[in-house]
Motif scaffolding. Structure first.
Motif, mmCIF file in Angstrom:
data_model
loop_
_atom_site.group_PDB
_atom_site.id
_atom_site.type_symbol
_atom_site.label_atom_id
_atom_site.label_comp_id
_atom_site.label_asym_id
_atom_site.label_seq_id
_atom_site.Cartn_x
_atom_site.Cartn_y
_atom_site.Cartn_z
ATOM 1 N N HIS A 148 0.811 -1.203 0.052
ATOM 2 C CA HIS A 148 0.015 0.029 -0.103
ATOM 3 C C HIS A 148 0.958 1.435 0.055
ATOM 4 O O HIS A 148 0.471 2.084 -0.743
ATOM 5 C CB HIS A 148 -1.105 -0.005 1.277
ATOM 6 N N GLU A 149 2.077 1.304 0.745
ATOM 7 C CA GLU A 149 2.758 2.525 0.812
ATOM 8 C C GLU A 149 3.677 2.792 -0.116
ATOM 9 O O GLU A 149 4.218 3.863 -0.200
ATOM 10 C CB GLU A 149 3.436 2.486 2.053
ATOM 11 N N HIS A 150 3.685 1.762 -1.251
ATOM 12 C CA HIS A 150 4.598 1.976 -2.424
ATOM 13 C C HIS A 150 4.075 2.261 -3.675
ATOM 14 O O HIS A 150 4.791 2.305 -4.613
ATOM 15 C CB HIS A 150 5.360 0.594 -2.339
ATOM 16 N N VAL A 151 2.910 2.635 -3.482
ATOM 17 C CA VAL A 151 1.976 2.866 -4.776
ATOM 18 C C VAL A 151 0.999 4.295 -4.369
ATOM 19 O O VAL A 151 0.749 4.440 -3.274
ATOM 20 C CB VAL A 151 0.824 1.743 -5.219
ATOM 21 N N ALA A 152 0.475 5.006 -5.607
ATOM 22 C CA ALA A 152 -0.249 6.099 -5.515
ATOM 23 C C ALA A 152 -0.972 6.351 -6.609
ATOM 24 O O ALA A 152 -0.557 5.671 -7.776
ATOM 25 C CB ALA A 152 0.718 7.397 -5.035
ATOM 26 N N ARG A 153 -2.017 7.232 -6.352
ATOM 27 C CA ARG A 153 -2.780 7.447 -7.553
ATOM 28 C C ARG A 153 -2.548 8.967 -7.706
ATOM 29 O O ARG A 153 -2.481 9.856 -6.749
ATOM 30 C CB ARG A 153 -4.176 7.061 -7.233
ATOM 31 N N PHE A 154 -2.037 9.251 -9.172
ATOM 32 C CA PHE A 154 -1.731 10.466 -9.124
ATOM 33 C C PHE A 154 -2.737 11.334 -10.136
ATOM 34 O O PHE A 154 -2.598 12.591 -10.076
ATOM 35 C CB PHE A 154 -0.432 10.635 -10.362
ATOM 36 N N GLY A 155 -3.536 10.531 -10.460
ATOM 37 C CA GLY A 155 -4.772 11.342 -10.942
ATOM 38 C C GLY A 155 -5.144 10.718 -12.252
ATOM 39 O O GLY A 155 -4.493 9.911 -12.930
ATOM 40 N N GLY A 156 -6.567 10.711 -12.812
ATOM 41 C CA GLY A 156 -7.104 10.164 -13.761
ATOM 42 C C GLY A 156 -7.001 8.705 -13.532
ATOM 43 O O GLY A 156 -7.236 8.098 -12.601
ATOM 44 N N GLU A 157 -6.525 8.025 -14.775
ATOM 45 C CA GLU A 157 -6.286 6.698 -14.518
ATOM 46 C C GLU A 157 -4.897 6.214 -14.611
ATOM 47 O O GLU A 157 -4.373 5.342 -14.868
ATOM 48 C CB GLU A 157 -6.651 5.986 -16.001
ATOM 49 N N GLU A 158 -3.832 7.209 -13.959
ATOM 50 C CA GLU A 158 -2.546 7.180 -13.841
ATOM 51 C C GLU A 158 -2.036 6.838 -12.362
ATOM 52 O O GLU A 158 -2.554 7.418 -11.485
ATOM 53 C CB GLU A 158 -1.929 8.450 -14.246
ATOM 54 N N PHE A 159 -1.271 5.815 -12.059
ATOM 55 C CA PHE A 159 -0.725 5.415 -10.739
ATOM 56 C C PHE A 159 0.734 5.499 -11.038
ATOM 57 O O PHE A 159 1.371 5.338 -11.984
ATOM 58 C CB PHE A 159 -1.516 3.639 -10.652
ATOM 59 N N VAL A 160 1.437 5.310 -9.731
ATOM 60 C CA VAL A 160 2.716 5.329 -9.705
ATOM 61 C C VAL A 160 3.408 4.392 -8.710
ATOM 62 O O VAL A 160 2.421 4.066 -7.706
ATOM 63 C CB VAL A 160 3.341 6.839 -9.435
ATOM 64 N N ILE A 161 4.161 3.745 -8.958
ATOM 65 C CA ILE A 161 4.960 2.707 -8.122
ATOM 66 C C ILE A 161 6.113 3.257 -7.681
ATOM 67 O O ILE A 161 6.922 3.430 -8.508
ATOM 68 C CB ILE A 161 4.814 1.366 -8.621
ATOM 69 N N GLN A 162 6.565 2.778 -6.208
ATOM 70 C CA GLN A 162 8.081 2.923 -5.949
ATOM 71 C C GLN A 162 8.614 1.311 -5.715
ATOM 72 O O GLN A 162 7.934 0.796 -4.959
ATOM 73 C CB GLN A 162 8.194 3.864 -4.696
ATOM 74 N N LEU A 163 9.580 1.220 -6.230
ATOM 75 C CA LEU A 163 10.195 -0.174 -6.362
ATOM 76 C C LEU A 163 11.464 -0.174 -5.771
ATOM 77 O O LEU A 163 12.137 0.954 -5.791
ATOM 78 C CB LEU A 163 10.269 -0.901 -7.518
ATOM 79 N N SER A 164 12.067 -1.320 -5.125
ATOM 80 C CA SER A 164 13.259 -1.322 -4.768
ATOM 81 C C SER A 164 14.138 -1.480 -6.091
ATOM 82 O O SER A 164 13.730 -2.335 -6.976
ATOM 83 C CB SER A 164 13.403 -2.663 -3.849
ATOM 84 N N ALA A 165 15.159 -0.806 -5.922
ATOM 85 C CA ALA A 165 16.191 -0.733 -6.859
ATOM 86 C C ALA A 165 16.957 -1.951 -7.199
ATOM 87 O O ALA A 165 17.746 -2.121 -8.046
ATOM 88 C CB ALA A 165 17.247 0.400 -6.663
ATOM 89 N N ASP A 166 16.928 -2.940 -6.252
ATOM 90 C CA ASP A 166 17.697 -4.268 -6.449
ATOM 91 C C ASP A 166 16.835 -5.047 -7.009
ATOM 92 O O ASP A 166 17.100 -6.230 -7.286
ATOM 93 C CB ASP A 166 17.913 -4.847 -4.941
ATOM 94 N N LEU A 167 15.575 -4.875 -6.980
ATOM 95 C CA LEU A 167 14.613 -5.813 -7.916
ATOM 96 C C LEU A 167 14.912 -5.836 -9.386
ATOM 97 O O LEU A 167 15.248 -5.132 -9.981
ATOM 98 C CB LEU A 167 12.973 -5.397 -7.706
ATOM 99 N N PRO A 168 14.527 -7.186 -9.826
ATOM 100 C CA PRO A 168 14.575 -7.183 -11.505
ATOM 101 C C PRO A 168 13.369 -6.396 -12.052
ATOM 102 O O PRO A 168 12.245 -6.817 -12.092
ATOM 103 C CB PRO A 168 14.556 -8.723 -11.815
#
Length: 406
Positions: free
Chosen positions: A322-342
Motif C-alpha cells: 500500500h505505501e509503495h503505490v499512489a494514484r496521481f490522478g485520472g487513470e494514472e498510478f505510480v509505483i516505488q520499487l526497490s532498486a535491487d529488484l529485477p
C-alpha cells in the motif's frame, strides 16, 4: 458488515414518520412499532443480533412508565430512550438502567443528536478507551458506563501501567485518568502521554474529586483535552466522552484526506513525493496507465470507471504494498520499487496479471490492460518521474499493454 436495522418504537405518528424518514435518508432501515405489544411481536420474529439499536419512546399507550425498556435490556439491544417527559425523577430512573443515552424530545436538535448516537453505536465497537484509576471499583464503574455505548474498555491501576499500555496499543483513542494515584498522578501522566501521543492520536480527560479550582487548568496545561469533577452525572460523562472521541476521529479523517486519494484509498501524489524523498537514492519508479480508459467511461459509465480504478488500485496495493503505490490522478498510478529488484520482470508480471484478470461489473465482465513506463537511478524524484513518463509514452506508441524501461 454490521446490521443497519433500527427498531423504532414511537406512538406519535408524526414523530415516527419524521424519525423514519431521517433514518432511511441516512441509510438505516427503520422497523416501526407504536406500542409495547407491537414491539414484542416484532422482537418475537427478529433475532436481537439483527438489530443495530432501538429508539424507544419511554411513554407508550400500553407502557406509560417505561415498561417496554426492560424487554429491550433483557435482550441486550442497545437502546436510546426518547421522551417528552424531562422531569428529574424520570431522567434518573432511565439513566440508572444500561441505556445508551436519554434524549428529551423538547430539544430542537433531539433528532439530529439521536442520529449522532446511532453513528456512535456503529463505530464504538473496537474503539478502545483506557481507564486509569487506582480504585478497582471506580475503574469498574467507568467501564460499565463506557460499555453502555459499546466502547472496548482497557484498564490500568497506575500511571506507569497506563504508559506501557499506550506504547503497546496505538489503537487506544481516549484516556480517562484520575488525578490522585500513588506514584505518578494524573497531571504528570498527561504530560508523559503527550511526549509520544499527540491530540490527533488520543484524547485525554482528567478526572478529580478535588475542590482545588486550579485542577482543571493544571490538567489542560499538561495536555488533557477535557476535565470532569467527581461526582458527575451520566449525561455529562457521555457527552464529554463522545465529543473527545469524535475530535480524535475528525483529526484522523483530516490527516487521511491530506494524504489519501478519496476514490481508491491509495496514497496521493503529495504523500508519495514526501515518502520517496525521505528515502536515499537510487530510486526505481514506474508510471502505470490504464489503456483506453475513456472507452470504459464512455461505454460502461463513470460508475463502472470508478470501479475499475479501485480494482486496479487494489491490485497495485496487493502486489507492491500500500505505501509503495499512489494514484496521481485520472487513470494514472505510480509505483516505488526497490532498486535491487529485477525491474522488467516485476513490472511485466504485474502487466500480465491485469491483462489476464476479469472484473465483474453490473454491466458485464470487463477486461483491462495497462501500459507501464519505468526509470531507475540516483536522480531527483521529479526527473525520474519525467523519465518514467517518457517511457510510458513509448509503451503507448508501441501499441499499449506493454512495459518500457529507460
Amino acid at each position: 458488515m454490521h446490521s443497519r436495522h433500527v427498531l423504532l418504537v414511537e406512538d406519535n405518528a408524526a414523530v415516527q414518520r419524521t424519525l423514519q424518514r431521517m433514518l432511511e435518508e441516512d441509510g438505516y432501515r427503520a422497523i416501526c412499532a407504536a406500542s409495547k405489544q407491537e414491539m414484542l411481536r416484532i422482537l418475537a420474529n427478529e433475532e436481537p443480533e439483527t438489530l443495530l439499536a432501538c429508539l424507544l419512546d419511554y411513554c407508550l399507550p400500553d407502557a406509560p412508565e417505561g415498561e417496554a425498556l426492560p424487554e429491550l435490556i433483557a435482550r441486550q439491544i442497545p437502546t436510546i430512550v426518547l421522551t417528552a417527559r424531562n422531569d428529574l425523577a424520570t431522567r434518573e430512573q432511565v439513566l440508572l438502567q444500561p441505556v445508551v443515552d436519554y434524549i428529551p424530545k423538547e430539544n430542537p436538535s433531539a433528532y439530529e443528536y439521536t442520529l449522532r448516537m446511532l453513528h456512535r453505536i456503529e463505530h464504538n465497537p473496537g474503539t478502545r478507551v483506557l481507564v486509569v484509576d487506582d480504585s478497582s471499583a471506580i475503574r469498574g464503574y467507568l467501564g460499565q458506563l463506557l460499555q453502555r455505548q459499546l466502547y472496548e474498555v482497557v484498564e490500568a491501576s497506575n500511571g506507569e501501567t497506563a504508559l506501557n499500555q499506550l506504547v503497546n496499543d496505538p489503537g487506544i483513542r481516549l484516556v480517562l485518568t484520575d488525578h490522585d494515584m500513588p506514584g505518578m498522578n494524573g497531571v504528570r501522566l498527561c504530560s508523559e502521554i503527550r511526549r509520544f501521543r499527540g491530540p490527533g492520536e488520543v484524547a485525554i480527560i482528567g478526572i478529580s474529586s478535588s475542590q482545588d479550582p486550579s485542577m482543571s487548568a493544571r490538567f489542560i496545561k499538561a495536555g488533557a483535552d477535557d476535565f470532569l469533577t467527581k461526582p458527575f452525572n451520566h449525561e455529562e460523562f457521555f457527552c464529554r466522552v463522545t465529543r473527545n472521541v469524535e475530535y480524535v476521529e475528525n483529526l484522523q479523517a483530516l490527516s487521511r484526506a491530506a494524504r489519501e486519494d478519496l476514490l481508491t484509498g491509495l496514497p496521493n501524489r503529495r504523500h508519495f513525493f514526501e515518502s520517496v524523498q525521505r528515502q536515499p537514492p537510487p530510486h526505481a519508479l514506474a508510471v502505470v496507465d490504464i489503456d483506453h480508459f475513456k472507452h470504459v467511461n464512455d461505454n460502461y459509465g463513470h460508475d463502472i470507471g470508478d470501479q475499475a480504478l479501485r480494482w486496479v488500485g487494489s491490485l497495485l496495493s496487493e502486489t507492491f504494498g500500500h505505501e509503495h503505490v499512489a494514484r496521481f490522478g485520472g487513470e494514472e498510478f505510480v509505483i516505488q520499487l526497490s532498486a535491487d529488484l529485477p525491474l522488467a520482470q516485476t513490472l511485466e508480471a504485474f502487466r500480465l496479471r491485469v491483462a489476464s484478470a476479469v472484473l465483474p461489473t453490473s454491466r458485464g465482465d470487463l477486461q483491462l490492460t495497462v501500459s507501464i513506463g519505468a526509470a531507475i537511478g540516483p536522480q531527483e524524484v521529479n526527473i525520474l518521474l519525467k523519465q518514467a513518463d517518457e517511457q510510458l509514452y513509448r509503451a503507448k506508441q508501441a501499441g499499449r499493454n506493454r512495459v518500457s524501461l529507460q
